[in-house]
Motif scaffolding. Sequence first.
Motif, PDB file in Angstrom:
ATOM      1  N   VAL A 213       0.857  -1.189   0.000  1.00 55.95           N
ATOM      2  CA  VAL A 213       0.000   0.000   0.000  1.00 55.95           C
ATOM      3  C   VAL A 213       0.892   1.238   0.000  1.00 55.95           C
ATOM      4  N   HIS A 214       0.532   2.224  -0.809  1.00 53.04           N
ATOM      5  CA  HIS A 214       1.256   3.494  -0.824  1.00 53.04           C
ATOM      6  C   HIS A 214       0.568   4.452   0.142  1.00 53.04           C
ATOM      7  N   LEU A 215       1.342   4.990   1.092  1.00 53.12           N
ATOM      8  CA  LEU A 215       0.821   5.901   2.102  1.00 53.12           C
ATOM      9  C   LEU A 215       1.592   7.215   2.069  1.00 53.12           C
ATOM     10  N   ALA A 216       0.916   8.300   2.385  1.00 53.77           N
ATOM     11  CA  ALA A 216       1.557   9.610   2.473  1.00 53.77           C
ATOM     12  C   ALA A 216       0.896  10.422   3.579  1.00 53.77           C
ATOM     13  N   ALA A 217       1.717  11.199   4.264  1.00 49.36           N
ATOM     14  CA  ALA A 217       1.235  12.127   5.288  1.00 49.36           C
ATOM     15  C   ALA A 217       1.836  13.497   4.997  1.00 49.36           C
ATOM     16  N   THR A 218       0.997  14.537   4.991  1.00 54.24           N
ATOM     17  CA  THR A 218       1.480  15.898   4.748  1.00 54.24           C
ATOM     18  C   THR A 218       1.202  16.779   5.958  1.00 54.24           C
ATOM     19  N   PHE A 219       2.078  17.784   6.135  1.00 51.02           N
ATOM     20  CA  PHE A 219       2.040  18.638   7.314  1.00 51.02           C
ATOM     21  C   PHE A 219       2.248  20.088   6.887  1.00 51.02           C
ATOM     22  N   ASP A 220       1.399  20.996   7.377  1.00 48.22           N
ATOM     23  CA  ASP A 220       1.571  22.423   7.168  1.00 48.22           C
ATOM     24  C   ASP A 220       1.665  23.072   8.538  1.00 48.22           C
ATOM     25  N   PHE A 221       2.878  23.455   8.919  1.00 48.07           N
ATOM     26  CA  PHE A 221       3.112  23.992  10.255  1.00 48.07           C
ATOM     27  C   PHE A 221       2.620  25.426  10.414  1.00 48.07           C
ATOM     28  N   ASP A 222       2.202  26.051   9.316  1.00 50.74           N
ATOM     29  CA  ASP A 222       1.651  27.405   9.383  1.00 50.74           C
ATOM     30  C   ASP A 222       0.140  27.376   9.581  1.00 50.74           C
ATOM     31  N   THR A 223      -0.555  26.567   8.799  1.00 47.75           N
ATOM     32  CA  THR A 223      -2.021  26.517   8.894  1.00 47.75           C
ATOM     33  C   THR A 223      -2.523  25.481   9.904  1.00 47.75           C
ATOM     34  N   GLY A 224      -1.650  24.523  10.268  1.00 48.07           N
ATOM     35  CA  GLY A 224      -2.064  23.443  11.161  1.00 48.07           C
ATOM     36  C   GLY A 224      -2.722  22.291  10.437  1.00 48.07           C
ATOM     37  N   GLU A 225      -2.734  22.332   9.109  1.00 47.43           N
ATOM     38  CA  GLU A 225      -3.423  21.289   8.340  1.00 47.43           C
ATOM     39  C   GLU A 225      -2.523  20.084   8.129  1.00 47.43           C
ATOM     40  N   MET A 226      -3.108  18.902   8.313  1.00 49.90           N
ATOM     41  CA  MET A 226      -2.449  17.641   7.991  1.00 49.90           C
ATOM     42  C   MET A 226      -3.388  16.821   7.118  1.00 49.90           C
ATOM     43  N   ALA A 227      -2.803  15.879   6.358  1.00 56.39           N
ATOM     44  CA  ALA A 227      -3.616  15.019   5.510  1.00 56.39           C
ATOM     45  C   ALA A 227      -2.955  13.658   5.385  1.00 56.39           C
ATOM     46  N   LEU A 228      -3.778  12.658   5.134  1.00 64.16           N
ATOM     47  CA  LEU A 228      -3.322  11.298   4.901  1.00 64.16           C
ATOM     48  C   LEU A 228      -3.832  10.819   3.541  1.00 64.16           C
ATOM     49  N   TYR A 229      -3.015  10.017   2.857  1.00 62.54           N
ATOM     50  CA  TYR A 229      -3.382   9.474   1.562  1.00 62.54           C
ATOM     51  C   TYR A 229      -3.078   7.984   1.532  1.00 62.54           C
ATOM     52  N   ARG A 230      -3.946   7.245   0.869  1.00 62.10           N
ATOM     53  CA  ARG A 230      -3.737   5.818   0.646  1.00 62.10           C
ATOM     54  C   ARG A 230      -3.925   5.532  -0.836  1.00 62.10           C
ATOM     55  N   ASN A 231      -2.893   4.970  -1.448  1.00 62.65           N
ATOM     56  CA  ASN A 231      -2.940   4.658  -2.882  1.00 62.65           C
ATOM     57  C   ASN A 231      -3.413   5.855  -3.704  1.00 62.65           C
ATOM     58  N   GLY A 232      -2.856   7.018  -3.357  1.00 64.65           N
ATOM     59  CA  GLY A 232      -3.092   8.217  -4.136  1.00 64.65           C
ATOM     60  C   GLY A 232      -4.367   8.970  -3.842  1.00 64.65           C
ATOM     61  N   ARG A 233      -5.150   8.486  -2.899  1.00 64.05           N
ATOM     62  CA  ARG A 233      -6.410   9.143  -2.579  1.00 64.05           C
ATOM     63  C   ARG A 233      -6.422   9.613  -1.133  1.00 64.05           C
ATOM     64  N   ALA A 234      -6.956  10.808  -0.897  1.00 65.08           N
ATOM     65  CA  ALA A 234      -7.033  11.344   0.459  1.00 65.08           C
ATOM     66  C   ALA A 234      -7.967  10.503   1.315  1.00 65.08           C
ATOM     67  N   LEU A 235      -7.584  10.306   2.575  1.00 64.17           N
ATOM     68  CA  LEU A 235      -8.399   9.562   3.528  1.00 64.17           C
ATOM     69  C   LEU A 235      -9.160  10.530   4.433  1.00 64.17           C
TER      70      LEU A 235
END
Length: 313
Positions: A213-235
Amino acid sequence: MAAAAALLTAAFVTPSGGASAPDDRSTVAGAGIRGSLVAGYDFEHPDPVDAGRERDVGPSGTSLSLVNGGAAMRVRDADPRRGHVLRTRQVSPDAAGNDDWKAGVYDSDGAASLHAFNGARQATVMGWFRTTGQNPSPNSGSADASDLYNAIGLAGVLTGDSNGHDVRALLELIDVDGELRLVALGRRLDGSASQTFAAYGDWRTHLPDGKWVHLAATFDFDTGEMALYRNGRALAGSYVRDDDPWALAGEPEPDFASPTDPRGIKIGGSFPQNTREANPCNCRMDDLLFLDRAATPGQVRAEYRRTGGQPAS
């Protein structure tokens, strides 16, 4: 004995600016994220002097230590992953020790080669993962044979004051209110509180045993936004805390991570300096990337497809 132990520990600590990166980085990351790449590992580039180290195919030149298993941790995998991948695992579930297979970098003075994460405004951790055994693992430091670790370590960037566990940006499986969840966990300020974005649903649905499975986690330390992705799609998911753990409110703006070089990277568990065991992952991993920007949904999807993922049907 003390001198021997010190030498053993030193063997797993990667000094800042390790072995130089391979000359050809054209295949390490897609064009959309190549400019944000800090470090990348495809496990096809052993250090020519020490096969127990993996060269960085990104620009930072931060080579990984393959802790405890050395070159044996670089294994061939069946389709759809071609070539070599990283194998991490718990070795002795019934005994407290320091023999788990994990990978990472640790420098108590801060890893200068990871300076791109010093005062970073954003970050991304991504890669391919496959669970291959019992997860979570038995807690080898507990006398209770039924006690399991409350997390499964995937990959993350340490803080500038980390003891080998605390992170600035982490992709992990962790207990949230009594339930193991796939999470992005970030800490903007060294020594301060973390925020967690947890994906809805059973983690075994997101990362079924034996399946890549392809996983990704993104972080924005200015806005506080985080996101997770699985196989190219946001969770879909939610933040664990509803206060301000990153201290974003008020001036000055914009907000950045602490102005310190991370003490390293941890992969497949905590404490890459090999002083303690925690949260091992019985897993295989491939194409791990660490970016100093938050990849966009399109960039995550493109990277998933570029590295072997199939377009959605």
